[in-house]
Scaffold this active site. Structure first.
Site, mmCIF file in Angstrom:
data_model
loop_
_atom_site.group_PDB
_atom_site.id
_atom_site.type_symbol
_atom_site.label_atom_id
_atom_site.label_comp_id
_atom_site.label_asym_id
_atom_site.label_seq_id
_atom_site.Cartn_x
_atom_site.Cartn_y
_atom_site.Cartn_z
ATOM 1 N N CYS A 74 0.798 -1.222 0.000
ATOM 2 C CA CYS A 74 0.000 0.000 0.000
ATOM 3 C C CYS A 74 0.834 1.277 0.000
ATOM 4 C CB CYS A 74 -0.930 0.006 1.214
ATOM 5 S SG CYS A 74 -0.064 0.060 2.800
ATOM 6 N N GLU B 50 -7.085 -6.022 -1.087
ATOM 7 C CA GLU B 50 -7.233 -5.005 -0.046
ATOM 8 C C GLU B 50 -6.102 -4.003 -0.159
ATOM 9 O OE1 GLU B 50 -6.018 -3.808 4.243
ATOM 10 O OE2 GLU B 50 -4.935 -4.774 2.598
ATOM 11 N N ARG C 195 -9.865 2.040 11.088
ATOM 12 C CA ARG C 195 -8.986 1.567 10.014
ATOM 13 C C ARG C 195 -9.828 1.364 8.757
ATOM 14 N NH1 ARG C 195 -4.027 -0.834 10.565
ATOM 15 N NH2 ARG C 195 -3.218 -2.021 8.798
ATOM 16 N N ARG D 213 -10.170 0.601 4.905
ATOM 17 C CA ARG D 213 -9.439 -0.071 3.839
ATOM 18 C C ARG D 213 -10.368 -0.355 2.664
ATOM 19 N NH1 ARG D 213 -5.810 1.727 6.132
ATOM 20 N NH2 ARG D 213 -3.880 0.754 6.860
#
Length: 326
Positions: free
Chosen positions: A80, A119, A163, A165
């Site tokens: 990421c 993801e 969080r 995502r």
């Protein structure tokens, strides 16, 4: 979250960029069969082998992809950093990590994998004014996949961590009946960060007065931000939290109970999270064994997929495949 009880392991899963196995634990719990996993980080592989399974291969996926077995589902939280606002935002131009999505595409095309779950950070949707994400969806569509995506927050699935995502779920067009895929609905959050804190925490996790002053600082010049501590829903755990950023970015808690267990005038009542608390804030099981240093453990949990979120997606995928796979 209630687990699916099944011995039905009909769907074989390959896990790329597996890290310490957040996706893998989740998909196994949902009834899938993880047959092969890969990661390039030797410490992550060590943790995976200690806690998840021995079927993980250490190495660069560019070199290992020819060894991937036939499978039904591919999962992966691909790197990421090239898409994160905390990184350099080089995207696909980062030839070390940013272009690894195209390795995923190549594997899907070669194996005609029936379903894929990817993801990444929320910002991948907006990166390069949306062009990066648009291209990802286009590339997947071009090789036969109909894709669905949504931003999921760990705090919406039983874990007190903010969080967000981006999840992409894709289905090989020729393998499924044309039915809409629904992402898992949020569930009420019933615990706080404080409910998950360890007892009898070692003094090494407590801040010195000098460090506390820095941690609680508001920044300098053009970067002024209000520090916050003792949050009921934790800030996003990051791969660099071992460096102890300011309280505007990392998580710190007041712990009078543990502090009372030792005498040290050079320690305050404020401490950072322990690796075990980071484990809990990512949904990993209670029998987890820390096989690496604290520094590596912080990095691993910061990079991990939240198990409860991945499980919620996996359970929906299992349901969908049983109903719609031809």
């Amino acid at each position: 979250m209630e687990r699916i009880k099944t011995t039905d392991k009909r769907y074989k899963v390959v896990s790329l960029f597996a890290g310490i196995g957040g996706f893998d634990l989740a998909f196994e719990n949902a009834g899938f069969n993880i047959i092969w996993a890969n990661d390039i980080d030797k410490y992550a592989v060590e943790t995976y082998k200690t806690n998840v399974g021995r079927n993980i291969v250490l190495g660069d996926i560019r070199e290992e992809k020819a060894n991937i077995p036939e499978h039904d589902v591919l999962v992966g939280g691909f790197p990421c950093q090239p898409f994160s606002t905390l990184g350099k935002l080089k995207g696909f131009d980062d030839t070390d990590r940013g272009d690894l999505f195209f390795e995923i595409k190549d594997i899907l095309k070669t194996y005609k994998t029936k379903a894929v779950v990817l993801e990444n950070v929320k910002n991948i949707i907006n990166h390069n004014k949306g062009e990066t994400f648009k291209r990802i969806l286009h590339e997947l569509h071009s090789i036969g996949y109909d894709c669905h995506y949504k931003v999921l927050n760990s705090a919406d699935y039983g874990i007190p961590q903010r969080r967000n995502r981006a999840y992409i779920v894709g289905f090989l067009r020729d393998a499924f009946d044309n039915a809409e895929f629904e992402f898992p609905a949020p569930i009420p959050l019933t615990v706080t960060t404080q409910d998950l804190l360890d007892k009898n925490v070692d003094k090494k996790y407590f801040l010195t007065p000098k460090i506390e002053k820095t941690i609680l600082g508001e920044g300098t010049k053009g970067y002024i931000v209000q520090p916050t501590i003792d949050l009921p829903i934790s800030k996003t755990l990051t791969a660099t939290m071992h460096k102890m950023h300011r309280a505007s970015q990392d998580n710190y808690v007041t712990d009078l109970e543990s502090r009372a267990l030792f005498d040290d005038d050079n320690r305050t009542n404020l401490r950072k999270l322990t690796p075990d608390e980071c484990r809990k804030l990512q949904g990993f099981p209670s029998d987890w064994v820390q096989a690496v240093s604290d520094c590596q453990a912080y990095k691993q949990f910061g990079n991990a997929v939240t198990v409860e979120v991945a499980y919620a997606v996996a359970a929906k995928l299992m349901e969908y495949m049983k109903q719609n796979l031809r």
